[in-house]
Design a protein around this motif. Structure first.
Motif, PDB file in Angstrom:
ATOM      1  N   HIS A 249       0.535  -1.293  -0.077  1.00  0.00           N
ATOM      2  CA  HIS A 249      -0.517  -0.123   0.442  1.00  0.00           C
ATOM      3  C   HIS A 249       1.024   1.198   0.197  1.00  0.00           C
ATOM      4  O   HIS A 249       0.755   2.447  -0.874  1.00  0.00           O
ATOM      5  N   GLN A 250       2.238   1.290   0.922  1.00  0.00           N
ATOM      6  CA  GLN A 250       3.012   2.829   0.641  1.00  0.00           C
ATOM      7  C   GLN A 250       3.721   2.476  -0.090  1.00  0.00           C
ATOM      8  O   GLN A 250       3.449   3.893  -1.168  1.00  0.00           O
ATOM      9  N   PHE A 251       3.846   1.410  -1.391  1.00  0.00           N
ATOM     10  CA  PHE A 251       4.357   1.617  -2.331  1.00  0.00           C
ATOM     11  C   PHE A 251       3.219   2.031  -3.891  1.00  0.00           C
ATOM     12  O   PHE A 251       3.261   3.104  -4.311  1.00  0.00           O
ATOM     13  N   GLN A 252       1.819   1.631  -3.846  1.00  0.00           N
ATOM     14  CA  GLN A 252       1.368   1.970  -4.930  1.00  0.00           C
ATOM     15  C   GLN A 252       1.047   3.402  -3.878  1.00  0.00           C
ATOM     16  O   GLN A 252       0.513   4.592  -5.044  1.00  0.00           O
ATOM     17  N   ASN A 253       0.886   4.389  -3.077  1.00  0.00           N
ATOM     18  CA  ASN A 253       0.733   5.862  -2.949  1.00  0.00           C
ATOM     19  C   ASN A 253       1.919   6.264  -3.499  1.00  0.00           C
ATOM     20  O   ASN A 253       2.024   7.556  -4.150  1.00  0.00           O
ATOM     21  N   LYS A 254       2.833   5.923  -3.469  1.00  0.00           N
ATOM     22  CA  LYS A 254       3.412   6.621  -3.690  1.00  0.00           C
ATOM     23  C   LYS A 254       3.872   6.432  -5.227  1.00  0.00           C
ATOM     24  O   LYS A 254       5.036   7.309  -5.890  1.00  0.00           O
TER      25      LYS A 254
ATOM     26  N   ARG B 116      13.480  -0.342  -2.549  1.00  0.00           N
ATOM     27  CA  ARG B 116      13.227   0.311  -0.793  1.00  0.00           C
ATOM     28  C   ARG B 116      11.700   0.050  -0.536  1.00  0.00           C
ATOM     29  O   ARG B 116      11.666   0.832   0.583  1.00  0.00           O
ATOM     30  N   ASP B 117      11.155   1.201  -1.504  1.00  0.00           N
ATOM     31  CA  ASP B 117      10.269   1.476  -1.244  1.00  0.00           C
ATOM     32  C   ASP B 117       9.078   0.209  -1.487  1.00  0.00           C
ATOM     33  O   ASP B 117       7.719   0.547  -1.819  1.00  0.00           O
ATOM     34  N   GLY B 118       9.397  -1.103  -1.911  1.00  0.00           N
ATOM     35  CA  GLY B 118       8.467  -1.880  -1.686  1.00  0.00           C
ATOM     36  C   GLY B 118       7.687  -2.789  -2.752  1.00  0.00           C
ATOM     37  O   GLY B 118       7.360  -3.902  -3.225  1.00  0.00           O
ATOM     38  N   GLY B 119       9.633  -2.404  -4.203  1.00  0.00           N
ATOM     39  CA  GLY B 119       9.221  -2.918  -5.715  1.00  0.00           C
ATOM     40  C   GLY B 119       9.437  -4.639  -5.512  1.00  0.00           C
ATOM     41  O   GLY B 119       8.378  -5.114  -6.391  1.00  0.00           O
TER      42      GLY B 119
END
Length: 306
Positions: free
Chosen positions: A148-153, A255-258
């Motif tokens: 979700h954090q990745f999707q938001n960014k 680092r972002d969750g890729g």
């Protein structure tokens, strides 16, 4: 025995053997047998419907457990006997590597005094596809939050299955990934391993069409703002198992969750019941990452000296 280099010409028989024996272990993947010839100088011999494989590591010759192309091990003692006879004639020990629990027991019935060594760094992490694709339940809450954090960014990201139209992007990611990691790898002495891995990945991509037709090779590309950021390559190991051979993500997006995103997106496309994400190689960070997805089992492996 008539040993020869393991090449693409052996792919069909190797895949038939994998399917008929319902393999779970990644070292019996037809694709891996071909790809890792470049690293381990592996060879193959076929006699009386049995497939024998051997390879070199640390200047020692290791053998895989032989398997019948049509499945079953009813005459395994005879097949093992061929290997024992050959190594004795050469004055060499018969060393087996990447042996599963059932195979270890079969060898001990033939050679009760064989020396067995556990090799936890070689154990395969086996997951239920449904769990990796849905990430449902409390224990996967961290993974869902990371995604979700990745999707938001990166709201504009997209995932595409790997095919002839986008395969060039996988080459680009691998080139960038190696560049990002080469300095650290040079410091810890693993740069040559990464360079060989790049050759192996390039070979897989160069022959993607052939691997796909014979072994169901597939994969995916993750795009962010239209640019390729991550890729994975997989194939059908057996009727129940898809094997993930490679998964790479550029560092900033990793680092972002890729990694979590491409893992989840690709799992949604997998048709087999299980996914094998291969071994951790004894690397602590890799072990923790694989355990964080709660495998159904870690397939034990052993080395056996008879």
């Amino acid at each position: 025995m008539n040993w020869k280099q393991t090449t693409l010409s052996e792919l069909e028989n190797l895949q038939k053997c994998a399917l008929n024996n319902n393999f779970f272990a990644n070292n019996y993947s037809a694709v891996n047998s071909i790809l890792y010839e470049k690293k381990f100088h592996s060879q193959i011999a076929m006699e009386d419907e049995w497939i024998f494989e051997r390879y070199i590591e640390d200047k020692k010759t290791y053998y895989s457990f032989p398997h019948n192309i049509d499945g079953g091990i009813s005459k395994i003692e005879e097949a093992i006997g061929k290997l024992k006879k050959e190594t004795q004639s050469e004055g060499l020990p018969l060393l087996f590597q990447n042996i599963t629990l059932d195979e270890k027991e079969a060898l001990l019935k033939i050679f009760p005094s064989a020396k067995v060594t556990e090799t936890p760094e070689s154990g395969d992490y086996i997951y239920l596809t449904e769990k990796l694709s849905t990430l449902a339940g409390k224990k996967y809450s961290r993974k869902r939050n990371h995604i979700h954090q990745f999707q938001n960014k990166h709201a504009d990201y997209r995932f595409e299955l790997l095919d002839e139209s986008n395969i060039r992007d996988a080459y680009i990611i691998e080139e960038k990934w190696l560049s990002e990691n080469s300095e650290i790898a040079a410091e810890n002495g693993t740069l040559s391993d990464l360079e060989i891995e790049k050759e192996i990945i390039s070979f897989a991509l160069d022959n993607f069409k052939h691997f796909s037709a014979t072994c169901g090779m597939t994969g995916g590309i993750l795009y962010i703002e239209g640019n390729a950021a991550a890729f994975c390559i997989a194939s059908t190991l057996s009727s129940k198992v898809t094997d993930i051979h490679f998964e790479k993500c550029l560092s900033s997006f990793g680092r972002d969750g890729g990694y979590a995103v491409i893992n989840n997106e690709f799992a949604k496309t997998v048709q087999t019941e299980f996914i094998n994400r291969e071994e951790d190689l004894g690397i602590e960070g890799l072990r923790k990452a694989k355990l964080s997805y709660f495998p159904e089992r870690v397939l034990e492996k052993f080395s056996v000296n008879v």
